[in-house]
Scaffold this motif. Sequence first.
Motif, PDB file in Angstrom:
ATOM      1  N   VAL A 168       0.735  -1.239   0.045  1.00  0.00           N
ATOM      2  CA  VAL A 168       0.000   0.081   0.072  1.00  0.00           C
ATOM      3  C   VAL A 168       0.857   1.282  -0.135  1.00  0.00           C
ATOM      4  O   VAL A 168       1.693   1.335   0.672  1.00  0.00           O
ATOM      5  N   LEU A 169       0.396   2.222  -0.924  1.00  0.00           N
ATOM      6  CA  LEU A 169       1.112   3.528  -0.996  1.00  0.00           C
ATOM      7  C   LEU A 169      -0.127   4.626  -0.771  1.00  0.00           C
ATOM      8  O   LEU A 169      -1.222   4.229  -1.133  1.00  0.00           O
ATOM      9  N   GLU A 170       0.352   5.726  -0.197  1.00  0.00           N
ATOM     10  CA  GLU A 170      -0.887   6.755   0.213  1.00  0.00           C
ATOM     11  C   GLU A 170      -0.501   8.092  -0.316  1.00  0.00           C
ATOM     12  O   GLU A 170       0.646   8.516  -0.441  1.00  0.00           O
ATOM     13  N   ALA A 171      -1.354   8.866  -0.886  1.00  0.00           N
ATOM     14  CA  ALA A 171      -1.308  10.020  -0.918  1.00  0.00           C
ATOM     15  C   ALA A 171      -2.648  10.837  -0.565  1.00  0.00           C
ATOM     16  O   ALA A 171      -3.675  10.590  -0.814  1.00  0.00           O
ATOM     17  N   LYS A 172      -2.417  12.265   0.064  1.00  0.00           N
ATOM     18  CA  LYS A 172      -3.548  13.008   0.610  1.00  0.00           C
ATOM     19  C   LYS A 172      -3.879  13.971  -0.417  1.00  0.00           C
ATOM     20  O   LYS A 172      -4.885  14.630  -0.239  1.00  0.00           O
ATOM     21  N   ASN A 173      -3.239  14.205  -1.633  1.00  0.00           N
ATOM     22  CA  ASN A 173      -3.966  15.234  -2.492  1.00  0.00           C
ATOM     23  C   ASN A 173      -2.957  14.884  -3.853  1.00  0.00           C
ATOM     24  O   ASN A 173      -2.383  14.001  -4.164  1.00  0.00           O
ATOM     25  N   GLY A 174      -3.477  15.683  -4.836  1.00  0.00           N
ATOM     26  CA  GLY A 174      -3.025  15.341  -6.169  1.00  0.00           C
ATOM     27  C   GLY A 174      -1.654  15.504  -6.430  1.00  0.00           C
ATOM     28  O   GLY A 174      -1.133  14.623  -7.507  1.00  0.00           O
ATOM     29  N   LEU A 175      -1.076  16.370  -5.794  1.00  0.00           N
ATOM     30  CA  LEU A 175       0.483  16.696  -6.088  1.00  0.00           C
ATOM     31  C   LEU A 175       1.198  15.522  -5.591  1.00  0.00           C
ATOM     32  O   LEU A 175       2.194  15.046  -6.048  1.00  0.00           O
ATOM     33  N   GLU A 176       0.992  15.036  -4.396  1.00  0.00           N
ATOM     34  CA  GLU A 176       1.529  13.722  -3.706  1.00  0.00           C
ATOM     35  C   GLU A 176       1.220  12.564  -4.737  1.00  0.00           C
ATOM     36  O   GLU A 176       2.241  11.617  -4.940  1.00  0.00           O
ATOM     37  N   ALA A 177       0.094  12.578  -5.250  1.00  0.00           N
ATOM     38  CA  ALA A 177      -0.247  11.328  -6.241  1.00  0.00           C
ATOM     39  C   ALA A 177       0.713  11.460  -7.427  1.00  0.00           C
ATOM     40  O   ALA A 177       1.202  10.119  -7.683  1.00  0.00           O
ATOM     41  N   LYS A 178       0.848  12.380  -7.949  1.00  0.00           N
ATOM     42  CA  LYS A 178       1.678  12.364  -9.172  1.00  0.00           C
ATOM     43  C   LYS A 178       3.291  11.832  -8.796  1.00  0.00           C
ATOM     44  O   LYS A 178       3.881  11.217  -9.509  1.00  0.00           O
ATOM     45  N   ASP A 179       3.597  12.616  -7.702  1.00  0.00           N
ATOM     46  CA  ASP A 179       5.003  12.078  -7.292  1.00  0.00           C
ATOM     47  C   ASP A 179       4.875  10.678  -6.846  1.00  0.00           C
ATOM     48  O   ASP A 179       6.075   9.948  -7.507  1.00  0.00           O
ATOM     49  N   LYS A 180       3.968  10.107  -6.167  1.00  0.00           N
ATOM     50  CA  LYS A 180       4.158   8.393  -5.876  1.00  0.00           C
ATOM     51  C   LYS A 180       3.831   7.809  -7.141  1.00  0.00           C
ATOM     52  O   LYS A 180       4.492   6.495  -7.277  1.00  0.00           O
ATOM     53  N   ILE A 181       3.269   8.309  -8.206  1.00  0.00           N
ATOM     54  CA  ILE A 181       2.971   7.444  -9.525  1.00  0.00           C
ATOM     55  C   ILE A 181       4.307   7.442 -10.329  1.00  0.00           C
ATOM     56  O   ILE A 181       4.772   6.489 -10.777  1.00  0.00           O
ATOM     57  N   GLU A 182       4.952   8.683 -10.499  1.00  0.00           N
ATOM     58  CA  GLU A 182       6.256   8.594 -11.122  1.00  0.00           C
ATOM     59  C   GLU A 182       7.439   7.967 -10.392  1.00  0.00           C
ATOM     60  O   GLU A 182       8.011   7.137 -11.097  1.00  0.00           O
ATOM     61  N   LYS A 183       7.517   7.872  -9.136  1.00  0.00           N
ATOM     62  CA  LYS A 183       8.420   7.048  -8.362  1.00  0.00           C
ATOM     63  C   LYS A 183       8.382   5.558  -8.323  1.00  0.00           C
ATOM     64  O   LYS A 183       9.156   4.791  -8.411  1.00  0.00           O
ATOM     65  N   TYR A 184       6.803   5.201  -7.992  1.00  0.00           N
ATOM     66  CA  TYR A 184       6.551   3.886  -7.672  1.00  0.00           C
ATOM     67  C   TYR A 184       5.884   3.036  -8.806  1.00  0.00           C
ATOM     68  O   TYR A 184       5.866   1.925  -8.415  1.00  0.00           O
TER      69      TYR A 184
END
Length: 232
Positions: A35-51
């Motif tokens: 499980v990975l988590e993001a609380k907003n769109g900016l975090e989501a983009k970062d997690k998607i690109e990284k993981y």
Amino acid sequence: MMSNDLIGKSVLIVEDDPKIRNLVKIYLINEGYEVLEAKNGLEAKDKIEKYDPCILILDLMLPGISGEEICRWIRSDLKSVMPIIMLTAKASEKSRIEGFKLGADDYVVKPFSPGELMGRIEAVLRRTASRCGKISFNGLTIKPVKGEALVNGEQLDLTHFEFKLLHMFMQHPGQILSRPQILDFIYEKSEKNVTERTIDVHIKNLREKIKQQTPVDYIQTVRGMGYKFAAN
């Protein structure tokens, strides 16, 4: 309980409500997902690109960058076919249609049943199995098709046999594997003249490379029996 072909699949939850995010996380972990988590769109983009997760659980009404924008970015800019399940309070038929047009694979309306959501995640992953060949556990990810292994997003520099070893272990989490079994898994018949000592050397080198990036002891020695991959 989830079948073995879905164990270790990585899920990114993008949700600004911590209670909902934590509820979904608990259910996912209990089912064996990474499980990975993001609380907003900016975090989501970062997690998607990284993981590069296997599947995205996406709230639409997010602070800053909306879920619709995230979905559009994934499909149009990244050209990614990552499975997406929209999890939203937008219940109208128009919203559902727009969600599917943006590229969602499924659409779940709040309030929702966590059990039903788990079923939908499993169904989407089975339907889109060819899109995600990755296996992830506790920050360690292997991408067999691309020949990549990563720890917390950082690539490991592995030899051919180290990569095959890691892939084999991650396909059998928690299972004790004897040295003869490991030999059968990773060596061709023409290579069976190798000794069990060779396995020990490869595993030692693999452990050292992983420990350069994380203190987590993924590959454990089981005295008198062999080795096992500790998924948790």
